[in-house]
Design a protein around this motif. Structure first.
Motif, short mmCIF file in Angstrom:
data_model
loop_
_atom_site.label_atom_id
_atom_site.label_comp_id
_atom_site.label_asym_id
_atom_site.label_seq_id
_atom_site.Cartn_x
_atom_site.Cartn_y
_atom_site.Cartn_z
N ASN A 1 -7.05 -4.74 -1.62
CA ASN A 1 -7.36 -4.26 -0.07
C ASN A 1 -8.11 -4.76 0.71
O ASN A 1 -8.05 -5.35 1.76
N LEU A 2 -9.46 -4.93 0.03
CA LEU A 2 -10.65 -5.94 0.56
C LEU A 2 -10.30 -6.97 0.88
O LEU A 2 -10.10 -7.43 2.31
N ASN B 1 -1.88 -1.42 -3.96
CA ASN B 1 -3.25 -2.20 -3.98
C ASN B 1 -4.30 -1.37 -4.23
O ASN B 1 -4.51 -0.16 -3.82
N GLY B 2 -5.28 -1.89 -5.17
CA GLY B 2 -6.44 -1.32 -5.45
C GLY B 2 -7.43 -1.85 -4.48
O GLY B 2 -6.97 -2.44 -3.35
N PRO B 3 -8.75 -1.25 -4.58
CA PRO B 3 -9.72 -1.68 -3.51
C PRO B 3 -9.89 -3.19 -3.51
O PRO B 3 -10.03 -3.43 -2.28
N GLY C 1 -3.63 2.78 2.55
CA GLY C 1 -4.41 1.69 2.94
C GLY C 1 -3.69 0.69 3.69
O GLY C 1 -2.55 0.74 3.66
N PRO C 2 -4.46 -0.51 3.72
CA PRO C 2 -5.75 -0.38 4.16
C PRO C 2 -6.43 0.04 5.25
O PRO C 2 -5.66 0.32 6.29
N TRP C 3 -7.38 0.39 5.04
CA TRP C 3 -8.44 1.18 5.84
C TRP C 3 -8.17 0.73 7.45
O TRP C 3 -7.91 1.41 8.56
N ASN D 1 1.03 -1.26 0.01
CA ASN D 1 -0.05 0.07 -0.16
C ASN D 1 0.82 1.39 -0.11
O ASN D 1 0.43 2.27 -0.05
#
Lengths: 409, 230
Positions: free
Chosen positions: A381-382, A376-378, B183-185, A366
């Protein structure tokens, strides 16, 4: 054309390279005791190793840094050292198991006592690590490892009720005689077998050595996202075939010979011969990968020259570590330690050690300072965050479950 | 190997960098991309504009003290005891900054690795500074030095300009205390929460006492640190 061949070769070696002694033994044990009711863990584990390997491969391609460089840079020398001891310890344990696995495979071929074969295997592994070309090791052993596809053929020949298998897998239908704690213990072991940390050390270090660049990211992704899931299918075939043969009679799997028994039942001598080639190649390949990974992690922590692309004389410390660790692993096996038992320990402790390297990789994946626009894209990352939680939970419960269930008894 | 890599030729030595986040523990590569060692510590020398980076330190004598606490002390003592006859054993090997070409995800030297290490001087170390306690003039303890920010002077010397101070909680090397968009959050929220007290202060308003290992500030810093690269 050449490019497609390279991609195909990468995918094929990733399939063969995915299955090692941990996957062989754990999947066979789980299949015999739990049928397909733990298949979901293999799927979760395979997706996890895809997420982990894709991130570290991308970091290797864009920044040129391998796993333990990042561990030290993001965690500092003190925590990094503890991390090194933990991760390298588990990789060394896996190294012992793989060498033992090669010896057990050759014992099945030759009927010579395993203890007589172990020193020979140790010597061969060391010679390969010292003299052989990196790509030759990976390609030849990876392709020969594909012989394990014989498990899929055997499963098909055994003529299972596919609907029932699928139903058992989809509903995680645990056999009535087994307790939930033992079920959970094997779930963690299976997760550790699919997500063994050394695969990522080896993958990212290999990428750095081959000089991957941004342009190589699509090929790297293809290898990971196609090769590993196909390797996971092989794992499921192993579990399915032992479920068919051992499940009905309630026998547990304690030897490598038993892992191959469904092949003998379904396909006879020819099948067994092919399976033995697969066993030997898969464990031999993994022995080389784990051995190298021990050397990679130590050298990367201390900054010493490592790698198979430079002459051994230019990476003397690295090759010294390889030699000493091969000697030590051989010595442990000569002390009559059961390789299958070592394998069982190694998959569980793999689950324990996973967060140590997964967390810094997730953070660096990240970090724009390393990856620029390739962070990382969403979706990454998820998935990355979900797996961070999963991996931490698996690591936390692994040892308590091992103690409570007395290693799944 | 190197010609196959298509990386943008970036050099971070031309702008502001944070010592611990961007330089410490990086891999040192020579002019042929052979590995030399890690940046186990950084040598700081008092110059006309204050402390400046004059060398990279590498090897056990630089690394072991950074293990910190009792582990650091014990290993340093044993390291010296392994060979009592050797002079300057606890002095670290250094790479002079004149031999450093550029910094990206690794430190690249402009020379071959053979014979590049020297033991010709011993000055302050960045690792000592980042372990120091931060106090107010009245003696009240604020926390710890987490990192220090360097900016290049006109002639390229990297001069210490600011200190980043905080409570010394884990995770400062992850970079979230300086970058709010990373990120990540989940990780960002936890680490930024732990580091909500982290602040940056000009080096001119801090007094460094090397023997007592403390930094005294003349004010209470409030500015949250932004990222060194802007």
């Amino acid at each position: 054309m050449k490019r497609y061949l390279a991609v195909a070769l990468g995918i094929l070696t990733a399939i063969g390279g995915f299955v090692d002694i941990g996957d062989l033994v754990t999947n066979a044990q789980v299949g015999a005791r739990f049928g397909m009711s733990l298949a979901w863990v293999v799927i979760v584990g395979v997706l996890g190793i895809c997420v982990f390997a894709e991130m570290s491969g991308r970091i290797a391609a864009v920044s040129g840094r391998a796993t333990f460089d990042l561990v030290r840079e993001r965690l500092g020398p003190r925590v990094g050292l503890l991390n090194l001891l933990g991760s390298m310890g588990v990789t060394f344990l896996t190294f012992i198991a793989e060498i033992g696995g090669v010896a057990l495979s050759l014992q099945l071929v030759s009927s010579v006592n395993e203890l007589l074969i172990v020193p020979l295997v140790g010597l061969l592994v060391w010679l390969l690590l010292w003299r052989a070309k990196f790509s030759a090791i990976e390609n030849v052993l990876g392709l020969l490892g594909l012989a394990l596809v014989v498990f899929a053929v055997a499963l098909w020949q055994l003529g299972p009720d596919w609907g029932a298998l699928a139903h058992q897998a989809a509903t995680a239908d645990k056999p009535g005689g087994e307790s939930w704690t033992v079920y959970s213990y094997y779930a963690v072991a299976l997760f550790g077998a699919a997500m063994t940390p050394y695969e990522v050390f080896f993958f990212s270090s290999g990428g750095v050595e081959e000089g991957w660049s941004r342009e190589d990211i699509p090929v790297m992704r293809a290898n990971v996202l196609i090769g590993f899931p196909l390797g996971g299918l092989l794992s499921l075939a192993i579990a399915g075939s032992t479920a068919m043969v051992f499940g009905p009679v309630g026998i547990t799997v304690d030897t490598l010979g038993q892992v191959g028994l469904p092949i003998a039942v379904a396909l006879g001598k020819i099948g067994v011969a092919v399976a033995l080639v697969g066993f030997t190649a898969a464990t031999f390949g993994a022995a080389c990968e784990t051995g190298l990974s021990v050397g990679y992690s130590i050298a990367q922590y201390f900054g010493a020259q490592w790698g198979k692309y430079v002459r051994p004389s230019e990476a003397a410390a690295f090759h010294l570590v390889l030699m000493v660790s091969t000697l030590l692993a051989t010595a442990v096996l000569l002390a009559k330690v059961d390789p299958i038992l070592v394998t069982e320990f190694s998959v569980v402790f793999s689950a324990v050690a996973l967060p140590l390297t997964y967390f810094p990789i997730l953070v660096v994946a990240n970090d724009p300072d390393y990856l620029g626009e390739h962070v990382n894209g969403p979706v990454a990352n998820l998935l990355g965050s979900i797996y961070l939680v999963l991996i931490c939970v698996a690591a936390a419960v692994a040892v308590p479950l091992m103690i409570v269930t007395r290693m799944g008894q | 190997m190197s010609e196959r890599r298509s990386r943008e030729p970036e050099d971070r030595l031309g702008g502001a960098i944070d010592g611990a986040l961007h330089l410490l523990d990086r891999q040192i590569l020579d002019s042929f991309d052979k590995m030399v060692g890690k940046v186990d510590d950084v040598e700081l020398t008092e110059g006309p504009d204050g402390l400046e980076i004059t060398g990279l330190l590498t090897g056990a004598a630089a690394l072991l003290p950074r293990l910190g606490g009792r582990l650091g002390d014990t290993t340093v003592r044993h390291w010296r005891a392994l060979k009592p006859a050797e002079p300057l054993r606890s002095h670290p090997w250094r790479v002079d900054m004149t031999d450093v070409d550029r910094l990206d995800s690794a430190v690249h030297l402009s020379v071959a690795r053979e014979g590049v290490l020297r033991k010709d001087r011993e000055r302050h170390r960045l690792g000592q500074l980042t372990a120091m306690e931060v106090v107010y003039p009245d003696g009240n303890r604020l926390g710890r030095v987490l990192d220090v920010r360097f900016r290049p002077a006109d002639d390229g010397r990297l001069v210490l300009r600011s200190l980043i101070v905080g409570r010394g909680r884990p995770g400062t090397l992850l970079g979230y205390d300086r970058r709010g968009d990373q990120g990540p959050w989940l990780v960002r929220t936890v680490v930024r929460g732990l580091h909500r007290h982290t602040a940056i202060t000009p080096a001119a308003r801090a007094e460094i006492d090397w023997s007592a290992a403390t930094v005294t500030l003349d004010h209470v810093p409030h500015d949250a640190p932004g990222h060194a690269f802007g």
